[in-house]
Enzyme design. Sequence first.
Site, PDB file in Angstrom:
ATOM      1  N   HIS A   1      -4.606  -3.180   6.502  1.00 26.90           N
ATOM      2  CA  HIS A   1      -4.252  -3.743   4.741  1.00 26.90           C
ATOM      3  C   HIS A   1      -5.487  -3.958   4.486  1.00 26.90           C
ATOM      4  CE1 HIS A   1      -2.534  -4.675   1.137  1.00 26.90           C
ATOM      5  NE2 HIS A   1      -3.318  -6.695   1.806  1.00 26.90           N
TER       6      HIS A   1
ATOM      7  N   ASP B   1       1.022  -1.031  -0.329  1.00 30.05           N
ATOM      8  CA  ASP B   1       0.227   0.253  -0.078  1.00 30.05           C
ATOM      9  C   ASP B   1       0.657   1.252   0.014  1.00 30.05           C
ATOM     10  OD1 ASP B   1      -1.783  -2.150   0.346  1.00 30.05           O
ATOM     11  OD2 ASP B   1      -1.712  -2.202   2.747  1.00 30.05           O
TER      12      ASP B   1
HETATM   13  P1  NDP Z   1      -1.312 -16.465  -3.542  1.00 29.11           P
HETATM   14  O1  NDP Z   1       0.039 -16.648  -3.171  1.00 29.11           O
HETATM   15  O2  NDP Z   1      -1.773 -15.247  -4.598  1.00 29.11           O
HETATM   16  O3  NDP Z   1      -1.405 -15.293  -2.260  1.00 29.11           O
HETATM   17  C1  NDP Z   1      -0.925 -15.795  -1.105  1.00 29.11           C
HETATM   18  C2  NDP Z   1      -1.891 -14.777  -0.083  1.00 29.11           C
HETATM   19  O4  NDP Z   1      -1.368 -13.540   0.216  1.00 29.11           O
HETATM   20  C3  NDP Z   1      -3.299 -14.230   0.172  1.00 29.11           C
HETATM   21  O5  NDP Z   1      -4.585 -14.539   0.980  1.00 29.11           O
HETATM   22  C4  NDP Z   1      -3.542 -12.656  -0.560  1.00 29.11           C
HETATM   23  O6  NDP Z   1      -4.205 -12.147  -0.215  1.00 29.11           O
HETATM   24  C5  NDP Z   1      -2.454 -12.683  -0.059  1.00 29.11           C
HETATM   25  N1  NDP Z   1      -1.969 -11.676  -0.809  1.00 29.11           N
HETATM   26  C6  NDP Z   1      -1.554  -9.760   0.115  1.00 29.11           C
HETATM   27  N2  NDP Z   1      -1.587  -8.921  -0.662  1.00 29.11           N
HETATM   28  C7  NDP Z   1      -1.882  -9.590  -1.527  1.00 29.11           C
HETATM   29  C8  NDP Z   1      -1.780  -8.638  -2.969  1.00 29.11           C
HETATM   30  N3  NDP Z   1      -1.191  -7.827  -3.002  1.00 29.11           N
HETATM   31  N4  NDP Z   1      -1.381  -9.106  -4.162  1.00 29.11           N
HETATM   32  C9  NDP Z   1      -1.995 -10.524  -4.136  1.00 29.11           C
HETATM   33  N5  NDP Z   1      -2.211 -11.445  -2.841  1.00 29.11           N
HETATM   34  C10 NDP Z   1      -1.884 -10.364  -2.075  1.00 29.11           C
HETATM   35  O7  NDP Z   1      -2.188 -17.440  -3.422  1.00 29.11           O
HETATM   36  P2  NDP Z   1      -2.183 -18.283  -4.097  1.00 29.11           P
HETATM   37  O8  NDP Z   1      -3.460 -19.244  -4.708  1.00 29.11           O
HETATM   38  O9  NDP Z   1      -1.044 -19.030  -5.755  1.00 29.11           O
HETATM   39  O10 NDP Z   1      -1.054 -19.519  -3.187  1.00 29.11           O
HETATM   40  C11 NDP Z   1      -1.158 -19.471  -1.843  1.00 29.11           C
HETATM   41  C12 NDP Z   1      -0.875 -20.395  -1.739  1.00 29.11           C
HETATM   42  O11 NDP Z   1      -0.149 -20.691   0.138  1.00 29.11           O
HETATM   43  C13 NDP Z   1      -0.615 -22.792  -2.478  1.00 29.11           C
HETATM   44  O12 NDP Z   1       0.220 -22.865  -2.348  1.00 29.11           O
HETATM   45  C14 NDP Z   1      -1.444 -23.054  -1.154  1.00 29.11           C
HETATM   46  O13 NDP Z   1      -1.209 -23.932  -0.719  1.00 29.11           O
HETATM   47  C15 NDP Z   1      -0.798 -22.492   0.433  1.00 29.11           C
HETATM   48  N6  NDP Z   1      -0.941 -22.699   1.739  1.00 29.11           N
HETATM   49  C16 NDP Z   1      -0.107 -23.167   2.629  1.00 29.11           C
HETATM   50  C17 NDP Z   1      -0.908 -23.137   3.947  1.00 29.11           C
HETATM   51  C18 NDP Z   1       0.208 -23.250   4.118  1.00 29.11           C
HETATM   52  O14 NDP Z   1       2.064 -23.416   4.441  1.00 29.11           O
HETATM   53  N7  NDP Z   1       0.499 -24.382   5.890  1.00 29.11           N
HETATM   54  C19 NDP Z   1      -1.774 -23.126   4.371  1.00 29.11           C
HETATM   55  C20 NDP Z   1      -2.901 -22.182   3.411  1.00 29.11           C
HETATM   56  C21 NDP Z   1      -2.281 -22.171   1.470  1.00 29.11           C
HETATM   57  P3  NDP Z   1      -5.912 -12.701  -0.678  1.00 29.11           P
HETATM   58  O15 NDP Z   1      -7.427 -13.746   0.114  1.00 29.11           O
HETATM   59  O16 NDP Z   1      -6.445 -11.147  -0.813  1.00 29.11           O
HETATM   60  O17 NDP Z   1      -5.708 -13.187  -2.263  1.00 29.11           O
END
Ligand code: NDP
Length: 328
Positions: free
Chosen positions: A187, A159
Amino acid sequence: TRTPVNVTVTGAAGQIGYALLFRIASGHLLGADVPVKLRLLEIPQGLKAAEGTAMELDDCAFPLLQGIEITDDPNVGFDGANVALLVGARPRTKGMERGDLLSANGGIFKPQGKAINDNAADDIKVLVVGNPANTNALIAQAAAPDVPAERFTAMTRLDHNRALSQLAKKTGAPVSDIKRLTIWGNHSATQYPDIFHAEIAGKNAAEVVGDEQWLADTFIPTVAKRGAAIIEARGASSAASAANAAIDHVHTWVNGTAAGDWTSMGIPSDGSYGVPEGLISSFPVTCKDGKYEIVQGLDVNEFSRARIDASVQELKEERDAVRELGLI
Ligand code: NDP
């Protein structure tokens, strides 16, 4: 030779993880002379993709990268961690209520906080990127009573960077001329980007702009809704700029802010500026020697006060909701 720094990234197989890991390994997170060991934490379904990313990291032959470990066990993932980037989170899906979102994320961030508490290095620094980032950070922090609370931070640097860029566009000044901009609060759409203390080449930014209407009707909503605008344009979320901001946040925390400037970080409030103690809210901060301090003594005008209060109110409601769910 320096001892490598252990950096843990959760959600490593996701979009942000893919934009983040290569820059950590090439020295942009901590410095061009700091070796790193990476731990990639994923949920079981994410492990195979994380292995693929690790193969690519190998193929870059980064001189600073001294090891990669992949796991779905938080106790292993955070073992000896010096820096933890909590990226993986449960996104809001259509029709999901806030309570459902918070409890799904509680199921992720509470055990991760406990695993950090039990396994991380004494100097652990945590940045939460996964949304709702401020409240996820609060959940993790509450589950880690042995770690100083101030080590848990939430990302508002994207931001901050978006606001810098919008202000540069408006005034024609280069980004490098703009100092002392602040993001306050959550945020989320209620965040408040504040230019009243910002300077452009030494002049007060609000005076240079001289247009309160632009502030209220264009600047603030453009910064707050930028994520949605990017999804609309790209057909995918702003993963690269989010990863870049995570790099900036940790780099500044570790290596310091420039003289005469500050940055924005979501941090546990000490009560400054009327933000209730303990809420993880964004403030103007200076960083030095791996520590941050809230910039004190800023005059908050009426325009700013109302917007800070509205965002802090939202943080209070999120905190009350996770308290009710027994997550903190
Ligand atoms: P991303 O990598 O795109 O995003 C991950 C997180 O970042 C989301 O919560 C997203 O929020 C947040 N975020 C913050 N700022 C931004 C921004 N500017 N733009 C986009 N996202 C932002 O998500 P993916 O789905 O590609 O990947 C998530 C991964 O996390 C997957 O591989 C999944 O398996 C893993 N995962 C791992 C966990 C663990 O390690 N225990 C638990 C849960 C998931 P928003 O919701 O607003 O998009």
